[in-house]
Design a protein around this motif. Structure first.
Motif, PDB file in Angstrom:
ATOM      1  N   THR A  96      30.384  19.187  43.853  1.00 11.66           N
ATOM      2  CA  THR A  96      29.740  18.506  42.734  1.00 11.66           C
ATOM      3  C   THR A  96      30.490  18.766  41.433  1.00 11.66           C
ATOM      4  O   THR A  96      31.140  19.797  41.254  1.00 11.66           O
ATOM      5  N   THR A  97      30.379  17.800  40.533  1.00 12.71           N
ATOM      6  CA  THR A  97      31.046  17.903  39.243  1.00 12.71           C
ATOM      7  C   THR A  97      30.611  19.162  38.508  1.00 12.71           C
ATOM      8  O   THR A  97      31.422  19.834  37.884  1.00 12.71           O
ATOM      9  N   ARG A  98      29.357  19.483  38.611  1.00 13.27           N
ATOM     10  CA  ARG A  98      28.833  20.663  37.892  1.00 13.27           C
ATOM     11  C   ARG A  98      29.531  21.940  38.356  1.00 13.27           C
ATOM     12  O   ARG A  98      29.951  22.744  37.529  1.00 13.27           O
ATOM     13  N   VAL A  99      29.664  22.150  39.656  1.00  7.79           N
ATOM     14  CA  VAL A  99      30.312  23.354  40.166  1.00  7.79           C
ATOM     15  C   VAL A  99      31.782  23.360  39.771  1.00  7.79           C
ATOM     16  O   VAL A  99      32.310  24.382  39.320  1.00  7.79           O
ATOM     17  N   LEU A 100      32.444  22.219  39.912  1.00  9.68           N
ATOM     18  CA  LEU A 100      33.842  22.137  39.525  1.00  9.68           C
ATOM     19  C   LEU A 100      34.016  22.441  38.042  1.00  9.68           C
ATOM     20  O   LEU A 100      34.918  23.197  37.653  1.00  9.68           O
ATOM     21  N   LEU A 101      33.141  21.888  37.229  1.00  5.27           N
ATOM     22  CA  LEU A 101      33.220  22.156  35.791  1.00  5.27           C
ATOM     23  C   LEU A 101      33.060  23.639  35.487  1.00  5.27           C
ATOM     24  O   LEU A 101      33.765  24.190  34.649  1.00  5.27           O
ATOM     25  N   LEU A 102      32.148  24.298  36.177  1.00  2.77           N
ATOM     26  CA  LEU A 102      31.947  25.727  35.946  1.00  2.77           C
ATOM     27  C   LEU A 102      33.174  26.539  36.360  1.00  2.77           C
ATOM     28  O   LEU A 102      33.578  27.473  35.660  1.00  2.77           O
ATOM     29  N   LEU A 103      33.778  26.177  37.495  1.00  2.00           N
ATOM     30  CA  LEU A 103      34.987  26.882  37.938  1.00  2.00           C
ATOM     31  C   LEU A 103      36.144  26.678  36.966  1.00  2.00           C
ATOM     32  O   LEU A 103      36.834  27.623  36.576  1.00  2.00           O
ATOM     33  N   VAL A 104      36.353  25.435  36.579  1.00  5.11           N
ATOM     34  CA  VAL A 104      37.431  25.124  35.636  1.00  5.11           C
ATOM     35  C   VAL A 104      37.160  25.792  34.292  1.00  5.11           C
ATOM     36  O   VAL A 104      38.059  26.367  33.668  1.00  5.11           O
ATOM     37  N   ALA A 105      35.918  25.746  33.846  1.00  7.02           N
ATOM     38  CA  ALA A 105      35.561  26.356  32.565  1.00  7.02           C
ATOM     39  C   ALA A 105      35.796  27.864  32.583  1.00  7.02           C
ATOM     40  O   ALA A 105      36.360  28.428  31.636  1.00  7.02           O
ATOM     41  N   ALA A 106      35.385  28.534  33.653  1.00  8.93           N
ATOM     42  CA  ALA A 106      35.605  29.983  33.753  1.00  8.93           C
ATOM     43  C   ALA A 106      37.087  30.310  33.741  1.00  8.93           C
ATOM     44  O   ALA A 106      37.527  31.235  33.047  1.00  8.93           O
ATOM     45  N   TRP A 107      37.864  29.543  34.487  1.00  8.26           N
ATOM     46  CA  TRP A 107      39.306  29.773  34.516  1.00  8.26           C
ATOM     47  C   TRP A 107      39.917  29.543  33.137  1.00  8.26           C
ATOM     48  O   TRP A 107      40.742  30.345  32.671  1.00  8.26           O
ATOM     49  N   ALA A 108      39.525  28.475  32.455  1.00 10.10           N
ATOM     50  CA  ALA A 108      40.087  28.158  31.145  1.00 10.10           C
ATOM     51  C   ALA A 108      39.737  29.230  30.114  1.00 10.10           C
ATOM     52  O   ALA A 108      40.593  29.654  29.330  1.00 10.10           O
ATOM     53  N   VAL A 109      38.496  29.684  30.113  1.00 10.23           N
ATOM     54  CA  VAL A 109      38.092  30.724  29.149  1.00 10.23           C
ATOM     55  C   VAL A 109      38.847  32.024  29.425  1.00 10.23           C
ATOM     56  O   VAL A 109      39.390  32.651  28.510  1.00 10.23           O
ATOM     57  N   TYR A 110      38.916  32.443  30.671  1.00  6.47           N
ATOM     58  CA  TYR A 110      39.614  33.692  31.008  1.00  6.47           C
ATOM     59  C   TYR A 110      41.101  33.584  30.666  1.00  6.47           C
ATOM     60  O   TYR A 110      41.683  34.507  30.089  1.00  6.47           O
ATOM     61  N   THR A 111      41.718  32.447  30.999  1.00  8.83           N
ATOM     62  CA  THR A 111      43.130  32.244  30.669  1.00  8.83           C
ATOM     63  C   THR A 111      43.327  32.296  29.159  1.00  8.83           C
ATOM     64  O   THR A 111      44.286  32.900  28.676  1.00  8.83           O
ATOM     65  N   GLY A 112      42.432  31.674  28.417  1.00 11.55           N
ATOM     66  CA  GLY A 112      42.525  31.695  26.960  1.00 11.55           C
ATOM     67  C   GLY A 112      42.428  33.095  26.387  1.00 11.55           C
ATOM     68  O   GLY A 112      43.183  33.467  25.482  1.00 11.55           O
ATOM     69  N   VAL A 113      41.511  33.879  26.916  1.00 17.74           N
ATOM     70  CA  VAL A 113      41.375  35.269  26.458  1.00 17.74           C
ATOM     71  C   VAL A 113      42.663  36.047  26.744  1.00 17.74           C
ATOM     72  O   VAL A 113      43.164  36.796  25.893  1.00 17.74           O
ATOM     73  N   MET A 114      43.231  35.860  27.938  1.00 12.10           N
ATOM     74  CA  MET A 114      44.486  36.546  28.283  1.00 12.10           C
ATOM     75  C   MET A 114      45.608  36.132  27.334  1.00 12.10           C
ATOM     76  O   MET A 114      46.416  36.956  26.900  1.00 12.10           O
ATOM     77  N   GLN A 115      45.661  34.849  26.989  1.00 14.07           N
ATOM     78  CA  GLN A 115      46.695  34.364  26.082  1.00 14.07           C
ATOM     79  C   GLN A 115      46.499  34.936  24.682  1.00 14.07           C
ATOM     80  O   GLN A 115      47.473  35.299  24.015  1.00 14.07           O
ATOM     81  N   LEU A 116      45.272  35.021  24.212  1.00 11.74           N
ATOM     82  CA  LEU A 116      45.010  35.608  22.900  1.00 11.74           C
ATOM     83  C   LEU A 116      45.406  37.086  22.868  1.00 11.74           C
ATOM     84  O   LEU A 116      46.024  37.552  21.902  1.00 11.74           O
ATOM     85  N   LEU A 117      45.072  37.816  23.922  1.00 17.14           N
ATOM     86  CA  LEU A 117      45.460  39.232  23.984  1.00 17.14           C
ATOM     87  C   LEU A 117      46.975  39.390  23.982  1.00 17.14           C
ATOM     88  O   LEU A 117      47.522  40.277  23.311  1.00 17.14           O
ATOM     89  N   THR A 118      47.658  38.527  24.708  1.00 19.19           N
ATOM     90  CA  THR A 118      49.126  38.569  24.738  1.00 19.19           C
ATOM     91  C   THR A 118      49.690  38.265  23.363  1.00 19.19           C
ATOM     92  O   THR A 118      50.619  38.932  22.890  1.00 19.19           O
ATOM     93  N   ALA A 119      49.137  37.265  22.690  1.00 19.38           N
ATOM     94  CA  ALA A 119      49.616  36.898  21.355  1.00 19.38           C
ATOM     95  C   ALA A 119      49.447  38.050  20.375  1.00 19.38           C
ATOM     96  O   ALA A 119      50.334  38.314  19.554  1.00 19.38           O
ATOM     97  N   LEU A 120      48.329  38.758  20.461  1.00 20.70           N
ATOM     98  CA  LEU A 120      48.110  39.892  19.562  1.00 20.70           C
ATOM     99  C   LEU A 120      49.131  40.996  19.811  1.00 20.70           C
ATOM    100  O   LEU A 120      49.581  41.663  18.875  1.00 20.70           O
ATOM    101  N   ARG A 121      49.536  41.175  21.055  1.00 20.04           N
ATOM    102  CA  ARG A 121      50.544  42.191  21.363  1.00 20.04           C
ATOM    103  C   ARG A 121      51.929  41.757  20.895  1.00 20.04           C
ATOM    104  O   ARG A 121      52.759  42.587  20.553  1.00 20.04           O
ATOM    105  N   LEU A 122      52.179  40.455  20.904  1.00 20.95           N
ATOM    106  CA  LEU A 122      53.484  39.944  20.477  1.00 20.95           C
ATOM    107  C   LEU A 122      53.598  39.841  18.954  1.00 20.95           C
ATOM    108  O   LEU A 122      54.693  39.699  18.431  1.00 20.95           O
ATOM    109  N   ARG A 123      52.481  39.895  18.261  1.00 22.20           N
ATOM    110  CA  ARG A 123      52.441  39.671  16.814  1.00 22.20           C
ATOM    111  C   ARG A 123      53.446  40.525  16.041  1.00 22.20           C
ATOM    112  O   ARG A 123      54.052  40.074  15.086  1.00 22.20           O
TER     113      ARG A 123
END
Length: 189
Positions: A96-123
């Motif tokens: 279902t679209t709802r489950v897919l959206l939740l999976l994609v959303a969780a992946w996108a948020v976690y990936t974004g957090v990892m990218q922000l943490l990496t950016a802060l280390r590279l600053r």
């Protein structure tokens, strides 16, 4: 005498600039394919997304092997989450679209957090860390939009994913070129 962790981390990122470049190219290609074939069934979009997540997660696992234990563990978790999302998507494209959206959303948020943490280390060593901050922010925004608008039409989600993939790809290409230049600085062996 051991180098400070940020310097070692930056040197590792600079050595692996090509992995960031590859992620960017794959992201742009996936986004453009979604834009080019809008009339195709959602299964095509789902399978492209699964392929992207799997590739991105495998590249993250390669990076984890070269990181200190704490960073490696976070990247290992990213890998496991990405593989779970990809496998689930490959074998259950009719989910279902709802489950897919939740999976994609969780992946996108976690990936974004990892990218922000990496950016802060590279600053401290990279003047253009804004590209990684922007990529991480875009990932988090996409994930939150998907979490709080699950009733959105699948067409809207498709365009959001395609736009996100192209934007992320462009930002990763810029970052990879910055990291490549960082190799020339004295911190990179």
């Amino acid at each position: 005498m051991p180098q400070p962790m940020n310097t070692v981390f930056s040197a590792q990122m600079a050595r692996n600039w090509w992995q960031v470049l590859l992620r960017g190219v794959i992201s742009i290609a996936a986004g453009l394919l979604v834009f080019a074939y809008p009339a195709q069934a959602i299964k095509v979009v789902v399978l492209l997304f699964a392929l992207y997540v799997l590739t991105d997660s495998l590249l993250g696992l390669l990076s984890a092997r070269q990181r200190p234990a704490a960073s490696g563990a976070l990247l290992g978790l990213w890998f496991l989450l990405g593989v779970f999302v990809a496998i689930h998507t490959f074998y259950r494209p009719d989910t279902t679209t709802r489950v897919l959206l939740l999976l994609v959303a969780a992946w996108a948020v976690y990936t974004g957090v990892m990218q922000l943490l990496t950016a802060l280390r590279l600053r401290r060593v990279l003047a253009g860390e804004w590209t990684m901050l922007a990529a991480g922010s875009a990932s988090i925004v996409l994930g939150l939009v998907m979490l709080f608008s699950p009733a959105s039409a699948i067409t809207t989600v498709r365009w959001l994913i395609a736009g996100y993939a192209v934007l992320l790809g462009v930002l990763l290409l810029i970052l990879s070129l910055q990291l490549r230049q960082l190799r020339r600085l004295p911190i990179a062996p």
